[in-house]
Write an enzyme that holds these catalytic residues in place. Structure first.
Site, PDB file in Angstrom:
ATOM      1  N   ASP A 118     -70.321  99.066 -12.321  1.00 24.31           N
ATOM      2  CA  ASP A 118     -69.800  97.648 -12.561  1.00 24.31           C
ATOM      3  C   ASP A 118     -68.695  97.032 -13.537  1.00 24.31           C
ATOM      4  O   ASP A 118     -68.655  96.016 -13.558  1.00 24.31           O
ATOM      5  CB  ASP A 118     -70.283  96.826 -11.121  1.00 24.31           C
ATOM      6  CG  ASP A 118     -70.425  97.618  -9.429  1.00 24.31           C
ATOM      7  OD1 ASP A 118     -69.484  97.725  -9.279  1.00 24.31           O
ATOM      8  OD2 ASP A 118     -70.872  97.360  -8.730  1.00 24.31           O
ATOM      9  N   ASP A 183     -64.956 102.253  -5.323  1.00 22.25           N
ATOM     10  CA  ASP A 183     -64.574 100.678  -5.493  1.00 22.25           C
ATOM     11  C   ASP A 183     -64.507 101.112  -7.345  1.00 22.25           C
ATOM     12  O   ASP A 183     -63.907 100.586  -8.351  1.00 22.25           O
ATOM     13  CB  ASP A 183     -66.079  99.777  -5.911  1.00 22.25           C
ATOM     14  CG  ASP A 183     -66.239  99.867  -4.606  1.00 22.25           C
ATOM     15  OD1 ASP A 183     -66.210 100.881  -3.476  1.00 22.25           O
ATOM     16  OD2 ASP A 183     -66.768  98.787  -3.971  1.00 22.25           O
TER      17      ASP A 183
HETATM   18  N1  GLY Z   1     -67.783  96.791  -5.341  1.00 26.74           N
HETATM   19  C1  GLY Z   1     -68.351  95.860  -4.029  1.00 26.74           C
HETATM   20  C2  GLY Z   1     -67.600  95.956  -2.929  1.00 26.74           C
HETATM   21  O1  GLY Z   1     -66.524  96.087  -2.998  1.00 26.74           O
HETATM   22  O2  GLY Z   1     -68.299  95.145  -2.239  1.00 26.74           O
END
Ligand code: GLY
Length: 400
Positions: A118, A183
């Site tokens: 992330d 994601d």
């Molecule tokens: N990237 C984690 C979510 O979308 O909750």
């Protein structure tokens, strides 16, 4: 007849001279001003609380009626600093630049983070916007370092960036080897930008490889996506497909569809490879032709949630989709109307909080993760971030 033509031409002239009518009926330029005013008040209160604490705090959501602040290695740490930058861009008020700078620079050490994927969200939403708006060369170095960190998670055999470590605690033991979540498409923008900044195509090649593998393996025949695809990092095979945050392995988790749409829009912008635009269009068609998409275009948290219509909506997914669609509308102008409609809904009393409520977040009614019983029907910092980004994109398209 002459009289009719005269009235018709006058009406036409009045209509075309009214700047508010440059945009769709549902989301006018005046609505942007109204939203920016409300966002200024809400985020102004948020900043005041933080400054009064004497610390640098990073708000994520509200839990048990209290604002929840997160550490800098939380995946959402870039959104609040990023929101400061959008406020600066939307208002040109220097006070947002001051807070944007302070809260962004607090994330400096995140550039070395290698234990999850992330870092793209964290650094690009904060430092990416900071660099775009200030051209401070120090921020460029942070972005390049962060791209190096993210690249350490690239698994060449599978051609993907590994999202989570196989033993990631809160997921429990899943037996994954190289889990990739949809994601991760959102982290590619950092790589594309860093590639240009560093004049090094390595990052770009990693981004393209990841996007191609995602297109091949993460999407179903109906153009919805799996949340998680697990790869064998030795031979590159797909080991399994499932969900972590959706209703079921075979369901369509709403935010996942949103991340994919937005991510492929970025890939098209950066490469002009028509396959990415086609992919984004297919995702659009899945989302907006789905029988469970409500009339206000704010999706339920999962398109296949079992108790629709008695299921929570996810305003964060809607905000990500709206922002992605404004970008895509440069290639597919008809998408702007859909984005406008979403933004009109998000700006209504049903989703936009009354000033002074909602823990000083702008939007209500988002969902973090129902399977983890976490953040159900709450404000979320990323819903606000993408809402502000969508406002900015809409303004740049129609209201400058
Ligand atoms: N990237 C984690 C979510 O979308 O909750």
């Amino acid at each position: 007849m002459k009289k009719f033509l005269l009235i018709a031409s006058i009406s036409f002239l009045i209509f075309s001279c009214n700047t508010d009518n440059k945009t769709s009926e549902t989301f006018t330029c005046q609505k942007i001003t109204e939203n920016v005013d409300i966002a200024s008040q809400q985020l102004g209160f948020q900043v005041k609380l933080i400054e009064e604490s004497g610390k640098i705090l990073n708000p994520r959501t509200v839990y048990n009626n209290k604002i929840e602040y997160i550490p800098i290695d939380d995946w959402t740490s870039g959104f609040f600093p990023g929101s400061m930058w959008y406020m600066y861009e939307l208002t040109k008020d220097e006070k947002w630049k001051t807070t944007g700078t302070k809260y962004t620079e607090a994330l400096d050490s995140v550039k070395y983070l290698k234990w999850h994927h992330d870092i793209g969200f964290m650094i690009y939403c904060s430092y990416g916007n900071a660099y775009r708006l200030t051209q401070n060369p120090a921020y460029k170095d942070v972005i390049i370092e962060a791209a190096k960190s993210l690249s350490t998670r690239f698994r060449p055999a599978a051609g993907v960036i590994q999202s989570w470590d196989e033993d990631r605690g809160w997921q429990g033991t899943k037996g994954w080897m190289c889990p990739v979540i949809i994601d991760n498409m959102m982290n590619l923008e950092l790589l594309f930008e860093a590639s240009k900044m560093a004049n090094d195509t390595t990052f770009r090649h990693i981004a393209i490889s990841h996007a191609n593998a995602t297109m091949e393996h993460q999407y179903r025949k109906d153009n919805s996506c799996y949340h998680v695809v697990d790869y064998d990092k030795i031979n590159g095979d797909v080991r399994g497909k499932c969900t972590a945050q959706g209703y079921a392995d075979e369901s369509a988790w709403a935010r996942g569809q949103a991340w994919g749409l937005y991510g492929f829009a970025v890939c098209y912008r950066e490469t002009k490879d028509p396959r990415y635009l086609e992919m984004a269009e297919k995702i659009y068609n899945f989302i907006f032709n789905h029988k469970n998409m409500p009339a206000d275009l704010i999706p339920y948290w999962d398109f296949d949630a079992p108790n629709i219509p008695n299921e929570p909506r996810d305003a964060s997914a809607a905000a990500v989709i709206a922002s992605g669609l404004y970008e895509l509308s440069e290639y597919k102008p008809e998408y702007k109307k859909t984005a406008d409609k979403i933004m009109a809904s998000l700006s209504s009393d049903a989703y936009r909080a009354i000033v002074g409520t909602n823990g000083n977040f702008i939007l209500m009614h988002s969902v973090g993760s129902i399977p983890h019983d976490a953040e159900i029907d709450v404000p979320l910092n990323y819903a606000d971030y993408y809402f502000l980004e969508a406002l900015m994109r809409k303004r740049n398209l129609d209201c400058k």
